[in-house]
Design an enzyme around this catalytic site. Structure first.
Site, PDB file in Angstrom:
ATOM      1  N   GLU A 168       0.818  -1.229   0.000  1.00  0.00           N
ATOM      2  CA  GLU A 168       0.000   0.000   0.000  1.00  0.00           C
ATOM      3  C   GLU A 168       0.849   1.275   0.000  1.00  0.00           C
ATOM      4  OE1 GLU A 168      -2.833  -0.176   3.232  1.00  0.00           O
ATOM      5  OE2 GLU A 168      -3.900  -1.857   2.333  1.00  0.00           O
ATOM      6  N   GLU A 367      -4.967  -8.836   0.918  1.00  0.00           N
ATOM      7  CA  GLU A 367      -5.655  -8.484   2.176  1.00  0.00           C
ATOM      8  C   GLU A 367      -7.121  -8.280   1.871  1.00  0.00           C
ATOM      9  OE1 GLU A 367      -4.190  -5.079   4.413  1.00  0.00           O
ATOM     10  OE2 GLU A 367      -2.116  -5.657   4.031  1.00  0.00           O
TER      11      GLU A 367
END
Length: 462
Positions: A168, A367
């Site tokens: 991220e 995720e």
């Protein structure tokens, strides 16, 4: 039982975690400080219940027990990150042999339990000394990261076949340089753009270093949190707003990672607003020749947007939100604890987009998860009965399965996370794990969802 939803052979079932959120031992065995250790020391009031990362879930001392539990709930793969500040205290120079031993031991323990290690090199945890040199704003730090990456490839590359450069990378940009929820708490679009750009240069340089080593059967990728941008309506103004949100929050990292170039429309906006980063001569060819082998996708929630209702205040700092408003769709399904919409079809829409517009690149869900407060409410006979988590995962997997049936190149599903862990500023407010962590005793207890995912993994479907 024959599974109605059967997944491809060799599908990765597992979970993901990060060093700072899981390891603990924040000042043990020669580990240097990272920005989280420092920020917590400086402003503990910014952390939920005043809890910092010094203990986390104590994986540093309990990794053997934890990996046995991973095996018990059916994991065949697990993504974790290396702490740069642990491996190379200060971020540059001497390698910490105690850290080398720890990570080797973790990798060996995973392999002995038939769990494939996926190693991520950077998960928000810049060594403090390098943040003081400018963090990702600085090319010197980019070069230090590449040296650190090389050390990792050389130390562990013979055992680890799945590597990720960043998790991220947009979050340090948003949190640290736009919206003030991560250190260094800067609010400056110009600097944010430089940080975002330099991060992708660092990723490409690490990929270049990785390929130069020709590690047999190994692949390298990146993990991006993709939030599909849905317009309120088909009105051209709403469509334009959604497109700009998509450019800022998805394509700013997805396009350079997969295609090796930035979207022209994004570059035009950045130029028009006077936000162009400092670039170097060889950057363009560096990006275009060092694209990823595979993509990790973190998906939690959609982004819904509409055209701006009011003109932005000309005196206020420029923000991405100057170009669109967030839209709350009536009747949306919510995770009230996190304030996030639950929209399972988003996972399918992402996979279709990757198939249609990104060469159907090999990908996996790296995720997906549901954070819930006060989970102790759901204890029955000593176990957390987290049916809401089972439903959440199952409903996402049904859409993921549909995308695979339609030819999407999806290789696995990792949950966030294996065990209730420390969250950046939320500490232990919301729990995400398959395994309950008792904060007082550090005891680990498998939740109902842990037993459920074991069956899914065993049957390679449900």
């Amino acid at each position: 039982m024959t599974a109605k939803y059967k997944f491809p052979e060799g599908f990765w079932w597992g979970s993901a975690a990060s060093a700072t959120q899981m390891e603990g031992a924040a000042r043990e065995d020669g580990k240097g400080l990272n920005i989280w250790d420092y920020w917590y020391e400086k402003e503990p009031n910014r952390f939920f219940d005043g809890v910092g990362p010094e203990i986390a879930s104590n994986f540093y001392h309990k990794y053997k027990e934890d990996i046995k539990l991973m095996k018990e709930i059916g994991h065949n793969s697990f993504r974790f990150s290396i702490s740069w500040a642990r491996l190379i205290p200060g971020g540059i120079g001497q390698v910490n042999e105690k850290a080398v031993k720890f990570y080797n031991d973790v990798i060996d323990e995973l392999l002995e339990n038939n769990i494939e290690p996926f190693i991520n090199l950077f998960h928000f945890d810049m060594p403090l000394e390098l943040q003081e040199k400018g963090g990702w704003e600085s090319r010197e730090v980019v070069n230090a990261y590449v040296e650190y990456a090389k050390v990792c490839f050389e130390l562990f590359g013979h055992k680890v076949k799945r590597w990720l450069t960043f998790n991220e990378p947009i979050v340090p940009v948003e949190g640290g340089y736009l919206y003030d929820f991560h250190y260094p708490n800067v609010v400056d679009f110009n600097r944010a753009v430089q940080v975002a750009y330099n991060t992708m240069i660092a990723s490409a340089k690490a990929i270049e270093a990785f390929r130069s080593l020709s590690i047999k059967d190994a692949k390298i990728g990146i993990v991006l949190n993709l939030t599909p941008s849905y317009p309120r309506s088909s009105n051209p103004a709403d469509l334009k707003a959604a497109n700009i949100a998509d450019l800022f929050f998805n394509r700013s990292f997805l396009d350079p990672a997969v295609k090796g170039e930035y979207p022209k429309e994004l570059v035009e906006i950045i130029k028009r607003e006077g936000l162009m980063p400092v670039v170097e001569e060889k950057d363009k060819s560096l990006l275009s020749s060092n694209t990823i082998d595979f993509l990790g996708v973190n998906y939690y929630q959609p982004r819904r947007v509409k055209a701006k209702a009011c003109m932005p205040n000309p005196e206020a700092p420029l923000m991405p939100d100057n170009f669109f408003d967030n839209y709350e769709m009536p009747g949306r399904k919510m995770n009230v604890y996190r304030g996030w919409e639950i929209y399972e079809k988003g996972i399918y829409d992402i996979a279709i987009n990757l198939r249609e517009n990104y060469g159907n690149i090999e990908s996996y869900i790296s995720e997906n998860g549901m954070g819930v407060q006060n989970e102790e409410r759901f204890i029955e006979n000593g176990r957390i009965e987290d049916d809401y988590r089972i439903n959440f995962i199952r409903d996402h997997l049904i859409w993921l399965h549909k995308s695979i049936e339609e030819g999407c190149n999806v290789k696995g599903y990792h949950m966030w996370t294996f065990i209730d862990n420390w969250s950046w500023s939320n500490a232990y407010k919301n729990r995400y794990g398959f395994i309950q962590l008792d904060l007082k005793t550090q005891k680990r207890i498998i939740k109902k969802s842990g037993y459920w995912i074991r069956e899914v993994s065993k049957n390679n479907g449900f």
